[in-house]
Design a protein around this motif. Structure first.
Motif, PDB file in Angstrom:
ATOM      1  N   GLY B  25       0.815  -1.220   0.000  1.00  0.00           N
ATOM      2  CA  GLY B  25       0.000   0.000   0.000  1.00  0.00           C
ATOM      3  C   GLY B  25       0.840   1.258   0.000  1.00  0.00           C
ATOM      4  O   GLY B  25       0.564   2.228  -0.710  1.00  0.00           O
ATOM      5  N   LYS B  26       1.928   1.218   0.785  1.00  0.00           N
ATOM      6  CA  LYS B  26       2.802   2.387   0.909  1.00  0.00           C
ATOM      7  C   LYS B  26       3.508   2.679  -0.420  1.00  0.00           C
ATOM      8  O   LYS B  26       3.533   3.824  -0.889  1.00  0.00           O
ATOM      9  N   LEU B  27       4.088   1.615  -1.043  1.00  0.00           N
ATOM     10  CA  LEU B  27       4.813   1.813  -2.301  1.00  0.00           C
ATOM     11  C   LEU B  27       3.858   2.246  -3.414  1.00  0.00           C
ATOM     12  O   LEU B  27       4.206   3.080  -4.259  1.00  0.00           O
ATOM     13  N   LYS B  28       2.661   1.729  -3.376  1.00  0.00           N
ATOM     14  CA  LYS B  28       1.668   2.103  -4.384  1.00  0.00           C
ATOM     15  C   LYS B  28       1.378   3.604  -4.317  1.00  0.00           C
ATOM     16  O   LYS B  28       1.372   4.306  -5.336  1.00  0.00           O
ATOM     17  N   THR B  29       1.186   4.091  -3.087  1.00  0.00           N
ATOM     18  CA  THR B  29       0.921   5.518  -2.901  1.00  0.00           C
ATOM     19  C   THR B  29       2.102   6.351  -3.400  1.00  0.00           C
ATOM     20  O   THR B  29       1.931   7.373  -4.075  1.00  0.00           O
ATOM     21  N   GLU B  30       3.314   5.901  -3.036  1.00  0.00           N
ATOM     22  CA  GLU B  30       4.527   6.636  -3.426  1.00  0.00           C
ATOM     23  C   GLU B  30       4.666   6.690  -4.956  1.00  0.00           C
ATOM     24  O   GLU B  30       5.010   7.732  -5.532  1.00  0.00           O
ATOM     25  N   ILE B  31       4.388   5.560  -5.600  1.00  0.00           N
ATOM     26  CA  ILE B  31       4.507   5.512  -7.067  1.00  0.00           C
ATOM     27  C   ILE B  31       3.482   6.457  -7.704  1.00  0.00           C
ATOM     28  O   ILE B  31       3.798   7.225  -8.621  1.00  0.00           O
ATOM     29  N   GLU B  46      11.867   6.489  -7.731  1.00  0.00           N
ATOM     30  CA  GLU B  46      12.869   6.031  -6.764  1.00  0.00           C
ATOM     31  C   GLU B  46      12.311   6.317  -5.371  1.00  0.00           C
ATOM     32  O   GLU B  46      11.989   7.459  -5.050  1.00  0.00           O
ATOM     33  N   ILE B  47      12.181   5.272  -4.612  1.00  0.00           N
ATOM     34  CA  ILE B  47      11.556   5.437  -3.297  1.00  0.00           C
ATOM     35  C   ILE B  47      12.541   5.028  -2.214  1.00  0.00           C
ATOM     36  O   ILE B  47      13.043   3.895  -2.212  1.00  0.00           O
ATOM     37  N   ARG B  48      12.782   5.944  -1.300  1.00  0.00           N
ATOM     38  CA  ARG B  48      13.725   5.650  -0.214  1.00  0.00           C
ATOM     39  C   ARG B  48      12.921   5.300   1.045  1.00  0.00           C
ATOM     40  O   ARG B  48      12.064   6.066   1.487  1.00  0.00           O
ATOM     41  N   ILE B  49      13.209   4.139   1.588  1.00  0.00           N
ATOM     42  CA  ILE B  49      12.518   3.714   2.807  1.00  0.00           C
ATOM     43  C   ILE B  49      13.511   3.864   3.964  1.00  0.00           C
ATOM     44  O   ILE B  49      14.367   3.000   4.184  1.00  0.00           O
ATOM     45  N   VAL B  50      13.369   4.918   4.698  1.00  0.00           N
ATOM     46  CA  VAL B  50      14.406   5.248   5.683  1.00  0.00           C
ATOM     47  C   VAL B  50      14.328   4.417   6.960  1.00  0.00           C
ATOM     48  O   VAL B  50      15.225   4.453   7.790  1.00  0.00           O
ATOM     49  N   THR B  51      13.269   3.673   7.112  1.00  0.00           N
ATOM     50  CA  THR B  51      13.127   2.911   8.364  1.00  0.00           C
ATOM     51  C   THR B  51      13.397   1.421   8.193  1.00  0.00           C
ATOM     52  O   THR B  51      13.322   0.667   9.155  1.00  0.00           O
ATOM     53  N   GLU B 117       2.595  -1.488   4.538  1.00  0.00           N
ATOM     54  CA  GLU B 117       1.189  -1.878   4.361  1.00  0.00           C
ATOM     55  C   GLU B 117       1.066  -3.150   3.517  1.00  0.00           C
ATOM     56  O   GLU B 117       0.455  -3.158   2.451  1.00  0.00           O
ATOM     57  N   VAL B 118       1.690  -4.200   4.011  1.00  0.00           N
ATOM     58  CA  VAL B 118       1.577  -5.509   3.370  1.00  0.00           C
ATOM     59  C   VAL B 118       0.830  -6.419   4.360  1.00  0.00           C
ATOM     60  O   VAL B 118       1.430  -7.033   5.246  1.00  0.00           O
TER      61      VAL B 118
END
Lengths: 346, 169
Positions: B25-31, B46-51, B117-118
C-alpha cells in the motif's frame, strides 16, 4: 548487518497498534494472563482483549461454553454471618490488595461481577480477607465506597441474597447493557426499573414469581434483544407455565435471541394457546429432557410464531437432571459448583 | 515492464516491477504520487525507505514476489475480531520462509510489513510471534522481547493477585 543496539531500541518501541495486533492473536487464556505481567503497555492491551473475550459470550450463544462460570472471577464475594438471631451481610473483597481502591472485576472498565459466598465456606481458614459490613440498604454513599465504575454497563450477580441484589441492581438499571442474575435464593421482588439500555438479560435459577416481577413492565425494556431464562424448577404448575409465556409476550417484539429451559411439547402447546409472535427472534435455544429432537423439523413447526427464525438449537438433558434445581446444565456456573479452593491461592 | 527503484535505510537499491511494488500500500501511494508530480511519464520512480534496512526489505520483496498473484487483502479485513488471515492463508512456503528467522528479524519484519502496508505478511508474522509467546513464562517473554517491567509500586504484585482469580485450570 544487524546492529544489536539498534535492534534493542527497535524492540522497545513497537508501536502500540502492533503490540495489540500481536496480542490479539493469542487465544490461550492463561497466556493472556501472563501477558498482563510483562509491562504496563502489554497489560493495558491484554485487559482490553480479555474484556472483549468475556463480553463476547453475551452475544455468541452456546450452551456448552456460554453458561460457564465467568472466566473473570469476581473480586467481591458476599455472604451472611449469623450472631445469635441476627444476620449480618458481609462483603468480602478479594484479593486484599484491592481493598479501598479497586473493588471491581480486575480487567474490564465497565463490568462487575458479584458472586454470593457459600455459608459453609465462611469459616475456611483461608478466608482471611478484608470484609466490609454492608448497611441495610446500599445508598449512593455505599455505591461510592464500593468504587464501582461509573460507566458500569455489564453486571453479573450470582448466588446472592435478596438484600444485595435488590440494592445493587436498581442503582444501575438505567445504564446497564447486560445483566446476568442467577441463583436467587429468596422470595423478595426484584424490579429492573427503567432499564432502557438493557440489551442482554440472563436470568438463571429463578422462580416464576421472580421472573414475573422482573419482566413486569415491558416498556422498561425497550431494547432487550437477548433473553436467557432458566427456571429453578421445571416441575411448575401448568398455570405458572402460562405466566412464563405471558412474561415473554411482553418482550417478544424486541427479542432476537431467546433461550429457555422448557419441554418442547409444553412450549408448543403454550404457543398454540397464546397468540404470541416473536417477530424478530432469529435464534432459539431450548434445553429439554426429550432426547433426539430434530432441530430442523422443530424450526419448521415454530415458524408461525417465529417468522424470522434462522436457527434452533436443542440441548437434551436427562429427565432427572432437568427437574433438579441447580441444574447441571449450569455446570460450573454457580452454587455448589463453585470451587472454594480458589481461595487457597491467596 | 515499468520498474521502480526501492532504496533501503542503509543504501541498498532494489529494482522491482511496479506491479509487484504496488502490492504494498505504501509503495503504491509513493509511485502514484511520483507519477502525478513527474512531467516525464517514462521516468523511473525512486523510493527511499528510511526505516527499513536492506536485509529486511529484501525479505519483504521476496515475500511479495511469492505472493504476487494472491488477492490483495484490505487493510481492515477481519478488524472486528482483531484476527488476521494468518491461519487460513499460511502456506508451506510461508512456513519455510519464516522458519530460519529469529525473533528479532521477525519483529523487524512486522514493523516493515506494517510500514509498507503488506497485510498478508503482517498477519503471518504476528501469528508467528504469538506462537512464540503462548506457553511461555513472564520472564521468558520479557527476555525474548527485551522488555523490562515498568510497573510502579505494588502494581505487579496486584496484577499477580488478580490473575490468580482468573486462571483456567
Amino acid at each position: 548487518m544487524r546492529n544489536p543496539k539498534h535492534l534493542e531500541l527497535l524492540e522497545f518501541y513497537i508501536p502500540p497498534e502492533l503490540v495489540d495486533k500481536i496480542l490479539v492473536c493469542i487465544t490461550e487464556h492463561n497466556t493472556l494472563l501472563r501477558c498482563r505481567l510483562v509491562c504496563s503497555k502489554w497489560k493495558r492491551f491484554t485487559d482490553e482483549i480479555l474484556e472483549k473475550h468475556h463480553l463476547s459470550s453475551l452475544t455468541q450463544w452456546n450452551f456448552d461454553s456460554n453458561l460457564k462460570y465467568p472466566s473473570l472471577s469476581p473480586p467481591i464475594f458476599v455472604y451472611r454471618e449469623r450472631s445469635g438471631t441476627k444476620w449480618t451481610d458481609l462483603l468480602a473483597v478479594l484479593p486484599s490488595a484491592l481493598r479501598g481502591t479497586k473493588l471491581w472485576s480486575p480487567f474490564p472498565q465497565n463490568y462487575l461481577a458479584i458472586i454470593g459466598f457459600q455459608e459453609s465456606h465462611k469459616n475456611d481458614e483461608n478466608m482471611s480477607c478484608p470484609q466490609v459490613q454492608l448497611k441495610p440498604t446500599v445508598q449512593t454513599q455505599e455505591k461510592n465506597n464500593l468504587a464501582i465504575p461509573t460507566n458500569l454497563k455489564h453486571l453479573e450477580i450470582l448466588n446472592c441474597d435478596e438484600y444485595l441484589t435488590e440494592s445493587v441492581v436498581p442503582l444501575f438499571s438505567q445504564q446497564l447493557v447486560s445483566l446476568k442474575i442467577g441463583g436467587l435464593d429468596y422470595e423478595g421482588s426484584l424490579a429492573l426499573g427503567n432499564s432502557v439500555n438493557l440489551k442482554q438479560l440472563f436470568i438463571h435459577e429463578i422462580n416464576v414469581m421472580e421472573f414475573e416481577e422482573l419482566i413486569n413492565d415491558a416498556k422498561a425494556l425497550p431494547q432487550l434483544e437477548y433473553l436467557s431464562v432458566i427456571m429453578s424448577s421445571q416441575n411448575v404448575f401448568w398455570q405458572e407455565k402460562h405466566k412464563i409465556l405471558n412474561c415473554l409476550s411482553k418482550v417478544s417484539e424486541s427479542l432476537t435471541h431467546l433461550r429457555l429451559k422448557v419441554e418442547v411439547e409444553v412450549f408448543q402447546r403454550l404457543l398454540n394457546e397464546y397468540a404470541v409472535i416473536f417477530s424478530n427472534v432469529s435464534f432459539l435455544e431450548i434445553a429439554c429432557s426429550t432426547p433426539n429432537i430434530h432441530e430442523e423439523s422443530l424450526k419448521e413447526n415454530l415458524l408461525p410464531w417465529f417468522p424470522k427464525l434462522k436457527s434452533v438449537s436443542v440441548k437434551s438433558i436427562p429427565q432427572k437432571r432437568f427437574l433438579q434445581d441447580r441444574e447441571c446444565l449450569l455446570c460450573g456456573e454457580i452454587g455448589p459448583e463453585f470451587n472454594p479452593a480458589r481461595l487457597n491461592l491467596l | 515492464m515499468a520498474l521502480v527503484r526501492v532504496i533501503s535505510s542503509d543504501g541498498a537499491a532494489f529494482l522491482v516491477s511496479q506491479r509487484l511494488a504496488k502490492r504494498s500500500g505504501k509503495l503504491k501511494t509513493e509511485i502514484e504520487t511520483f507519477r502525478k508530480s513527474s512531467d516525464n511519464s517514462e521516468a523511473q520512480p525512486e523510493i527511499r525507505i528510511v526505516t527499513i534496512r536492506a536485509e529486511i526489505l529484501r525479505l519483504v520483496l521476496q515475500w511479495l514476489q511469492q505472493h504476487q498473484n494472491d488477492p490483495v487483502l484490505p487493510a481492515n479485513q477481519n478488524e472486528q475480531d482483531g484476527r488476521g488471515d494468518a491461519e487460513m492463508g499460511q502456506s508451506q512456503w510461508d512456513r519455510d520462509f519464516l522458519a530460519p528467522m529469529d525473533l528479532g528479524i521477525v519483529m523487524e519484519l512486522i514493523l516493515a510489513a506494517n510500514h509498507l502496508e503488506v497485510k498478508g505478511l503482517l498477519d503471518i508474522t504476528c501469528k508467528l510471534v504469538e506462537s512464540k509467546i503462548t506457553g511461555r513464562t513472564v520472564d521468558e517473554i520479557r527476555t525474548a522481547f527485551k522488555l523490562k517491567s515498568d510497573f510502579k509500586g505494588n502494581e505487579e504484585e496486584q496484577t499477580r493477585l488478580e490473575n490468580r482469580w482468573c486462571v483456567e485450570n
